[in-house]
Scaffold this active site. Structure first.
Site, short mmCIF file in Angstrom:
data_model
loop_
_atom_site.label_atom_id
_atom_site.label_comp_id
_atom_site.label_asym_id
_atom_site.label_seq_id
_atom_site.Cartn_x
_atom_site.Cartn_y
_atom_site.Cartn_z
N GLU A 165 -59.96 -51.87 -90.12
CA GLU A 165 -60.67 -51.45 -88.91
C GLU A 165 -61.30 -52.61 -88.14
OE1 GLU A 165 -63.34 -48.36 -90.17
OE2 GLU A 165 -61.74 -47.15 -91.04
N GLU A 270 -54.72 -42.18 -95.39
CA GLU A 270 -55.92 -41.37 -95.18
C GLU A 270 -55.62 -40.10 -94.37
OE1 GLU A 270 -59.32 -43.74 -94.02
OE2 GLU A 270 -58.37 -45.58 -94.75
#
Length: 379
Positions: A165, A270
């Site tokens: 991220e 995820e």
């Protein structure tokens, strides 16, 4: 009874006792396929394990994992905040159990995550006087941490999320502590340190909302820059934290193709689908987001209505059809949790809600979409 009558009677008895293809015995011989078996020649199918599962508190859930998944990732226990809460004091107890479970069950083990702006202990950026450390000290700490963790599991963990991220939704780099002290070089360094620690490991960049055009373009720019410098990067993880109406499948597909066109492996990571209303317009997975609980934001506290359950199964099936369409590009698809009850979606971005985002319900029963996925693969 004469001999002829006896022979006829014996023949009738033999025929009546012989099982046919519709008999219960024949049905028992044909065991239904599990997810990992159906997808065996398509891509790996994985799931995230939490601390309670790793420590043996939920054996029923672990049986679901053994039967249906051939890849695992640790939800939290390998993040630096958990591994080394205090400088120099590593606690590998949970991580070791996680890796041992994967090895015992012949699973591909994915490491998550080495460098992330979130869930990094505060000491990582401070000296003994609580002052911000220098550029050189942060480089040293990064290298030491990555080497310590990756070397411990060298040859055991096949793939790693090296950086997590680092790109914002607008495509620019996140101004994290790593960026503040090292600039964009921190990404390059992290991959190089990980490669030094285990030259055979496959190294991934992982991020959410990769279907947003600006973010997709920003990640592509970043990866191309790394490739031009000869940095060892092997794949990109597309976090699949999606909703019932976002993102558009077409945009998700564009991202799969764009990342594959870089010559990289693509993993859907995820993956979960929230059925709950969103308190804000953001479609991402920024863990720092937090909103006040309101009843209208928790519409299904007891049970999911049949209409919503059907819509969920259709939405999930559409995604898996897309994954199968691009099976030549996708290395693995990983669910972010084993069943609805242990999904992070129940408490993010609003605590105390009841969500239904995964393939297995709170009783560890597969949802109907599982049979649909298996059926389409068998055709």
């Amino acid at each position: 009874m004469n001999n002829l009558s006896s022979l006829i009677l014996l023949a009738v008895l033999l025929v009546s006792c012989k099982p046919n293809k519709f008999s219960d015995t024949a049905q028992l011989d044909e065991k239904p396929l599990k997810l990992k078996e159906a997808l065996a020649d398509k891509f790996l199918i994985g799931t995230a394990l939490n601390i309670r599962q790793i420590n043996g508190y939920n054996p029923e859930e672990m049986e679901v994992v053994r039967e249906n998944f051939n890849s695992i990732v640790a939800e939290n226990c390998m993040k630096s905040e958990r591994l080394v809460p205090n400088q120099g004091e590593y606690d590998f107890s949970a991580a070791d159990k996680f890796v041992a479970f994967g090895e015992e069950n012949n699973m591909v083990i994915h490491g998550h995550t080495l460098i992330w702006h979130s869930q990094t202990p505060k000491w990582f950026f401070k000296d003994s006087l609580d002052q911000e450390i220098t550029r050189e000290e942060l480089i040293s700490r990064m290298k030491n941490h990555i080497n310590t963790v990756v070397s411990r599991y060298k040859g055991k963990i096949k793939t790693w999320d090296v950086v997590n991220e680092a790109v914002l939704d607008d495509g620019t780099l996140r101004k994290s502590k790593f960026y503040d002290l090292l600039g964009e070089d921190f990404i390059k360094m992290a991959f190089e340190f990980a490669h030094e620690a285990d030259p055979d490991a496959e190294l991934y960049y992982n991020d959410y909302s990769t279907s947003l055009p600006e973010k997709r373009e920003g990640i592509v720019r970043m990866v191309k820059n790394l490739q031009e410098q000869g940095v060892p990067i092997h794949g990109v993880g597309m976090q699949g934290h999606v909703g019932m109406d976002y993102p558009e499948l077409e945009e998700f597909e564009k991202t799969i193709v764009a990342f594959s066109d870089l010559g990289l492996k693509v993993s859907v990571t995820e993956f979960d689908i929230t059925v709950l209303p969103s308190p804000w317009d953001n479609q991402g997975a920024e863990v720092s987001a937090n909103f006040e609980y309101k009843e209208d934001m928790n519409p299904y506290p007891e049970k999911l209505p049949d209409s919503v359950s059907t819509a969920f199964n259709n939405r999930c099936f559409d995604f898996f059809k897309l994954f199968l369409k691009h099976e030549d590009k996708i290395d693995k698809v990983t669910l972010w949790g084993v069943n609805d009850g242990n999904s992070w979606r129940n408490n993010w971005p609003i605590g105390g809600r009841t969500d239904y985002p995964l393939l297995f319900d709170r009783d560890n029963k597969p949802k109907s979409v599982v049979d649909s996925i298996i059926a389409i693969v068998k055709k």
